[in-house]
Design a protein around this motif. Structure first.
Motif, PDB file in Angstrom:
ATOM      1  N   ILE A   8       0.044  -1.654   4.921  1.00 44.19           N
ATOM      2  CA  ILE A   8       0.778  -2.630   5.737  1.00 44.19           C
ATOM      3  C   ILE A   8       0.096  -3.995   5.709  1.00 44.19           C
ATOM      4  CG2 ILE A   8       1.360  -3.252   8.126  1.00 44.19           C
ATOM      5  CD1 ILE A   8       2.349  -0.481   8.581  1.00 44.19           C
ATOM      6  N   ILE A  63      12.457   0.182   4.261  1.00 44.35           N
ATOM      7  CA  ILE A  63      12.168  -1.228   4.450  1.00 44.35           C
ATOM      8  C   ILE A  63      12.276  -1.868   3.074  1.00 44.35           C
ATOM      9  CG2 ILE A  63      10.332  -2.844   5.070  1.00 44.35           C
ATOM     10  CD1 ILE A  63       9.522  -0.674   7.206  1.00 44.35           C
ATOM     11  N   THR A 105       8.300  -2.917  10.641  1.00 37.37           N
ATOM     12  CA  THR A 105       6.946  -2.963  10.082  1.00 37.37           C
ATOM     13  C   THR A 105       5.956  -3.472  11.121  1.00 37.37           C
ATOM     14  OG1 THR A 105       7.845  -3.318   7.870  1.00 37.37           O
ATOM     15  CG2 THR A 105       5.534  -3.876   8.196  1.00 37.37           C
ATOM     16  N   ILE A 120       3.134   2.386   4.535  1.00 36.88           N
ATOM     17  CA  ILE A 120       4.568   2.693   4.606  1.00 36.88           C
ATOM     18  C   ILE A 120       5.154   2.656   3.198  1.00 36.88           C
ATOM     19  CG2 ILE A 120       4.959   1.873   6.955  1.00 36.88           C
ATOM     20  CD1 ILE A 120       6.027  -0.729   5.787  1.00 36.88           C
ATOM     21  N   ILE A 179       8.066   1.287   0.734  1.00 38.97           N
ATOM     22  CA  ILE A 179       8.914   0.104   0.635  1.00 38.97           C
ATOM     23  C   ILE A 179       9.890   0.293  -0.514  1.00 38.97           C
ATOM     24  CG2 ILE A 179       8.948  -2.394   0.178  1.00 38.97           C
ATOM     25  CD1 ILE A 179       7.535  -1.921   2.737  1.00 38.97           C
TER      26      ILE A 179
END
Length: 159
Positions: free
Chosen positions: A37, A107, A125, A136, A138
């Motif tokens: 992140i 995302i 996020t 995460i 993406i």
């Protein structure tokens, strides 16, 4: 006759392969590895006049993340520029209070200037970062009009 059939078959197979490759190049690519992140940046609108202006900033400096650490002024300024149907202080508070990581949607972002820029999922996020989540998944896309058509927009890369 069989060789003629083979030629026709090869022709159509090659034509289908060509079309598939052409379509594949337009389709989104899913990144199957986890992204840190802290390596994620976002793009946010900072002005509408005289031309829409967007700024690329790291996720910890977004108005969204600042809102979560009780610095709400930047988020309230950001809301003045955004679509009121999709974004409001009430909607964000509702997302925060009812956030369920198991129901999170992909995302979306794009690699731009060697940075992963997200443009859909900044709220989510920011919440994940605030909750201490480190990585995460993406979904990356190849095209994003704001980044790909700079003649219509001004882009400030703040990092």
């Amino acid at each position: 006759p069989i060789s003629k059939l083979n030629q026709i078959e090869d022709y159509f197979i090659n034509k289908i392969k060509f079309k598939f490759i052409k379509i594949k190049n337009k389709i989104d690519t899913i990144v199957n590895k986890q992204i840190n992140i802290n390596d994620i940046h976002s793009i946010i609108m900072i002005s509408k006049k005289p031309k829409k202006t967007f700024m690329i900033i790291d996720i910890k400096n977004t108005p969204h993340y600042k809102f979560l650490i009780n610095d709400k002024n930047d988020y309230l300024k950001y809301l003045q520029l955004e679509n009121k149907d999709n974004h409001s202080e009430e909607i964000f508070n509702n997302l925060i209070n009812n956030f369920d990581i198991t129901k999170i949607e992909k995302i979306t972002g794009k690699i731009y200037n060697n940075k992963l820029i997200i443009f859909d999922g900044i709220h989510r996020t920011s919440i994940l970062l605030n909750k201490g989540i480190k990585t995460i998944k993406i979904k990356t896309i190849k095209k994003y009009s704001i980044l790909d058509k700079p003649k219509y927009y001004d882009i400030i890369d703040n990092n």
